[in-house]
Design an enzyme around this catalytic site. Structure first.
Site, PDB file in Angstrom:
ATOM      1  N   LYS A  84       0.846  -1.200   0.000  1.00 13.34           N
ATOM      2  CA  LYS A  84       0.000   0.000   0.000  1.00 13.34           C
ATOM      3  C   LYS A  84       0.878   1.245   0.000  1.00 13.34           C
ATOM      4  O   LYS A  84       1.764   1.391   0.859  1.00 13.34           O
ATOM      5  CB  LYS A  84      -0.838   0.013   1.275  1.00 13.34           C
ATOM      6  CG  LYS A  84      -2.325  -0.099   1.045  1.00 13.34           C
ATOM      7  CD  LYS A  84      -2.982  -0.232   2.392  1.00 13.34           C
ATOM      8  CE  LYS A  84      -4.391   0.234   2.371  1.00 13.34           C
ATOM      9  NZ  LYS A  84      -4.947   0.231   3.736  1.00 13.34           N
TER      10      LYS A  84
HETATM   11  C1  E4P Z   1      -8.436   0.756   3.823  1.00 13.37           C
HETATM   12  O1  E4P Z   1      -7.551   0.290   3.159  1.00 13.37           O
HETATM   13  C2  E4P Z   1      -8.292   1.944   4.660  1.00 13.37           C
HETATM   14  O2  E4P Z   1      -7.110   1.905   5.366  1.00 13.37           O
HETATM   15  C3  E4P Z   1      -9.472   2.069   5.575  1.00 13.37           C
HETATM   16  O3  E4P Z   1     -10.654   1.655   4.910  1.00 13.37           O
HETATM   17  C4  E4P Z   1      -9.628   3.429   6.208  1.00 13.37           C
HETATM   18  O4  E4P Z   1     -10.837   3.482   6.905  1.00 13.37           O
HETATM   19  P1  E4P Z   1     -11.166   4.614   7.995  1.00 13.37           P
HETATM   20  O5  E4P Z   1     -11.459   5.874   7.261  1.00 13.37           O
HETATM   21  O6  E4P Z   1     -12.363   4.085   8.706  1.00 13.37           O
HETATM   22  O7  E4P Z   1      -9.957   4.724   8.869  1.00 13.37           O
END
Ligand code: E4P
Length: 223
Positions: A84
């Protein structure tokens, strides 16, 4: 649309894996900070031993070289690891360099269709538009998912659209209707989406009626 779990919690992953609906897992530094005592590598390897699908592990470097160094290390942990990187010029640079090495990337923190277009052009495997965080600031987060799906279809871009920052069960339905390839969902939201009061009420009634039926058989006098 495939369902991923947005967590680094092993118990949650084990539970949903048993449901037979789980295709992958996304983690991030915040989710990792909620685990205790195990290294990043150990957590990702344990997840990969439970789920046979893409497991996203997030880099924390702000420069492409640092992302490359981290991501190359992550990619050695398990073949299902997806690296990522953020929706920044450095992130897209890292994606294009990772692609030449055969390392798949999930481009995260995406808040606009332009960022999604650039990630795909750089060669991302997955783009993650954050729906809930846009809703939080009075913008229509799902519109970024709709626009991204439309642009990718129109221009035959193969990057998978993953609806992220999912906050409630309706987000899952809306992401599926928008044509997202994947929704990554926190355990609590998935649990809420799995339940329906009429299912519980119906089960209760069926069980009571079945007991009545069994009791009536015992009471029946043989002819
Ligand atoms: C996914 O890859 C993200 O890290 C995640 O969905 C972020 O979600 P949040 O906005 O609830 O922290």
């Amino acid at each position: 649309m495939r369902i991923f779990l947005d967590t680094a919690d092993i118990d949650e992953i084990r539970e949903v894996a048993r449901w037979g609906i789980l295709s992958g897992v996304t983690t991030n530094p915040t989710l990792m900070s909620k685990t205790s005592g195990k290294s990043h590598e150990a957590v990702i390897e344990e997840i990969a031993s439970i789920v046979d699908g893409p497991i996203s592990a997030e880099t924390v470097s702000l420069e492409a070289d640092g992302m490359l160094e981290e991501g190359r290390r992550f990619a050695k942990w398990h073949p299902n690891v997806v690296v990522k990187v953020p929706s920044t010029p450095a992130g897209w640079e890292a994606v294009s360099r990772f692609k030449k090495e055969g390392i798949r990337c999930n481009v995260t923190l995406c808040f606009s269709a332009n960022q999604a277009l650039f990630a795909a052009l750089a060669g991302a495997y997955i783009i993650s538009p954050f729906v809930g965080r846009l809703d939080d600031i009075s913008e229509d987060g799902m519109q970024v998912v709709r626009d991204t799906v439309e642009i990718y279809r129109q221009h035959k871009l193969e990057t998978l659209v993953l609806a992220a920052s999912i906050r409630h069960p309706l987000h899952i339905i809306d992401a599926a209707k928008a044509g997202a390839d994947i929704a990554t969902v926190p355990f609590k939201v998935l649990e809420a989406a799995a339940k329906h009061p009429l299912t519980d009420k119906g089960l209760d009634l069926f069980l009571k009626d079945w007991q009545k039926f069994q009791a009536s058989l015992k009471e029946a006098v043989p002819a």
